[in-house]
Write an enzyme that holds these catalytic residues in place. Structure first.
Site, PDB file in Angstrom:
ATOM      1  N   ASP A   1      25.173  25.050  56.095  1.00  0.00           N
ATOM      2  CA  ASP A   1      26.471  25.484  55.426  1.00  0.00           C
ATOM      3  C   ASP A   1      26.779  24.556  54.150  1.00  0.00           C
ATOM      4  O   ASP A   1      26.013  23.614  53.710  1.00  0.00           O
ATOM      5  CB  ASP A   1      27.486  25.647  56.504  1.00  0.00           C
ATOM      6  CG  ASP A   1      28.371  26.635  56.408  1.00  0.00           C
ATOM      7  OD1 ASP A   1      28.274  27.232  55.021  1.00  0.00           O
ATOM      8  OD2 ASP A   1      29.177  27.059  57.400  1.00  0.00           O
TER       9      ASP A   1
ATOM     10  N   ASP B   1      31.747  35.363  53.891  1.00  0.00           N
ATOM     11  CA  ASP B   1      31.433  35.851  55.496  1.00  0.00           C
ATOM     12  C   ASP B   1      31.798  37.195  55.742  1.00  0.00           C
ATOM     13  O   ASP B   1      32.872  37.697  55.458  1.00  0.00           O
ATOM     14  CB  ASP B   1      32.355  34.857  56.151  1.00  0.00           C
ATOM     15  CG  ASP B   1      32.054  33.228  56.213  1.00  0.00           C
ATOM     16  OD1 ASP B   1      31.033  32.858  55.615  1.00  0.00           O
ATOM     17  OD2 ASP B   1      32.684  32.711  57.058  1.00  0.00           O
TER      18      ASP B   1
HETATM   19  C1  GLA Z   1      31.147  29.263  56.984  1.00  0.00           C
HETATM   20  C2  GLA Z   1      30.037  30.132  57.183  1.00  0.00           C
HETATM   21  C3  GLA Z   1      30.094  30.787  58.353  1.00  0.00           C
HETATM   22  C4  GLA Z   1      30.453  30.018  59.709  1.00  0.00           C
HETATM   23  C5  GLA Z   1      31.571  29.194  59.511  1.00  0.00           C
HETATM   24  C6  GLA Z   1      31.543  27.947  60.519  1.00  0.00           C
HETATM   25  O1  GLA Z   1      32.189  30.115  56.761  1.00  0.00           O
HETATM   26  O2  GLA Z   1      29.638  30.920  56.067  1.00  0.00           O
HETATM   27  O3  GLA Z   1      29.017  31.770  58.442  1.00  0.00           O
HETATM   28  O4  GLA Z   1      29.068  29.263  59.654  1.00  0.00           O
HETATM   29  O5  GLA Z   1      31.164  28.479  58.172  1.00  0.00           O
HETATM   30  O6  GLA Z   1      32.383  27.197  60.036  1.00  0.00           O
END
Ligand code: GLA
Length: 385
Positions: free
Chosen positions: A136, A192
């Site tokens: 991430d 996301d």
């Molecule tokens: C980010 C990523 C998500 C998830 C969250 C977890 O937002 O883009 O897909 O992994 O972190 O905290």
């Protein structure tokens, strides 16, 4: 079986398929959740279709590293048997084990990230027999290009002596699709995903709907292919906010865009209807096609979008998405889409259709078909049929 699926592996030949905890469970999961998921992947016949990765997302570790070894420590309340035990269980089912970390100092929920600890972490995961890493992009220094941080982990994984699929989760920042393939196997192209089709009510910064992700991916769809995959984010099918037709559209497009297909719902509770979407073998065949060419958008109007692309064996796939709020009727003539006028196999109704005919597409539904003739390249346009 209508086709033979090739399971994705590091340096993957086809997009990875499996499960990830985040969309459904956020931080509320433990080793029982993961073992049950592994059981269900097998029991429901999903593993047999190629859904083999069982991936943990954020929240599996304690807030502090081990003071002596500096290793990440799995949360003992959630994982009392430890990670190697969990990996062994997953592998005993013929599945693969995925883990999550962050290229910054912390993960997105604030737990320890891997920045500065790349070698130690890669060695730890190799020891646990991890097969997949989602990496991430939270808590990162503003003045450091993402490519530097991601390459540091890519190199550490190479040195760790175990093939680990490397999934870059850098949200489409810094044109990751241009350099992601030199470091990893897939790269997130957007913020996301949420369980909404059109717009996200009260969006919290990074959140995207299915249609918003399609807008982001349209100009860069071609980057998915031989050397890695555009990652349109994990699937929401089964999570309940979208209609059956919207989930069909989400799944059809993600598959045809050659995105990883990571199920993001609770498999112990999934309905037959939602399962039937995830198990559509024709759609999976398009995702796992050996030619590894994404569909690209050919037509965009206020009412519908047409996407198409080549498949191996001189075939073509075409998708017509109804993005409007009412049922649409289209007089389909494949010649007008720059495609040949061969017969079409509708992957959702399993009917063979002629190249010139009337189609009705429900609100937010997708007509998806395979043609037995080669793909012809045409530029995206907004022409009306
Ligand atoms: C980010 C990523 C998500 C998830 C969250 C977890 O937002 O883009 O897909 O992994 O972190 O905290």
């Amino acid at each position: 079986m209508l086709f033979t699926l090739v399971h994705a592996r590091p340096g993957a030949t086809t997009p990875p398929m499996g499960f990830n905890t985040w969309n459904r469970f956020k931080c509320s999961y433990n080793e029982t959740t993961i073992m049950q998921t592994a059981d269900e992947l097998v029991n429901l016949g999903l593993a047999q279709l190629g859904y083999t990765y069982v991936n943990l997302d954020d929240c599996w570790l304690l807030p502090e590293r081990d003071p002596t070894t500096k290793r990440m420590v799995p949360d003992p309340k959630k994982f009392p048997s430890g990670m190697k035990h969990l990996a062994d269980y997953i592998h005993s089912k013929g599945l693969k084990f995925g883990i999550y970390s962050d290229s910054g100092t912390n993960t997105c929920v604030g737990l320890p990230g891997s920045r500065g600890f790349e070698e130690i972490d890669a060695e730890t995961w190799a020891e646990w027999t991890v097969d997949y890493l989602k990496y991430d992009n939270c808590y990162t220094p503003e003045d450091e290009p993402a490519i530097v941080r991601y390459k540091a982990m890519g190199d550490a994984l190479k040195n760790a002596g175990r093939p680990i699929f490397f999934s870059l989760c850098s949200w489409g920042l810094e044109n990751v699709w241009e350099w992601g393939q030199t470091i990893g196997d897939s790269w997130r192209i957007s913020g996301d995903i949420t369980d909404y089709f059109e717009t996200v009510p009260n969006p919290d910064g990074n959140q995207q709907s299915v249609l918003q992700i399609l807008e982001t991916i349209a100009p860069i769809a071609d980057f998915s292919g031989d050397n890695g995959f555009n990652d349109a984010d994990m699937l929401e099918v089964g999570n309940g906010r979208m209609s059956y037709e919207e989930y069909k559209t989400h799944f059809s497009l993600w598959a045809a865009l050659k995105s990883p297909l990571l199920i993001g719902t609770d498999l112990t509770k999934i309905s037959e209807r939602d399962l039937s979407i995830l198990k559509n073998e024709h759609v999976l065949e398009v995702n796992q096609d050996r030619l590894r060419k994404s569909v690209t958008r050919k037509i965009k109007t206020a009412k519908y979008q047409v996407w198409s692309g080549p498949l191996e064996g001189g075939r073509t796939t075409i998708l017509i998405v109804n993005v409007s709020k009412s049922k649409i009727k289209i007089s389909l003539d494949l010649g007008l889409f720059g495609l040949c006028r061969g017969t079409l196999f509708d992957v959702w109704t399993e009917q063979t259709l002629s190249a010139i005919q009337d189609l009705e597409i429900e609100v937010h539904d997708t007509f998806m078909a395979i043609l037995r003739c080669p793909f012809l390249q045409v530029q995206e346009s907004d022409s009306i049929i």
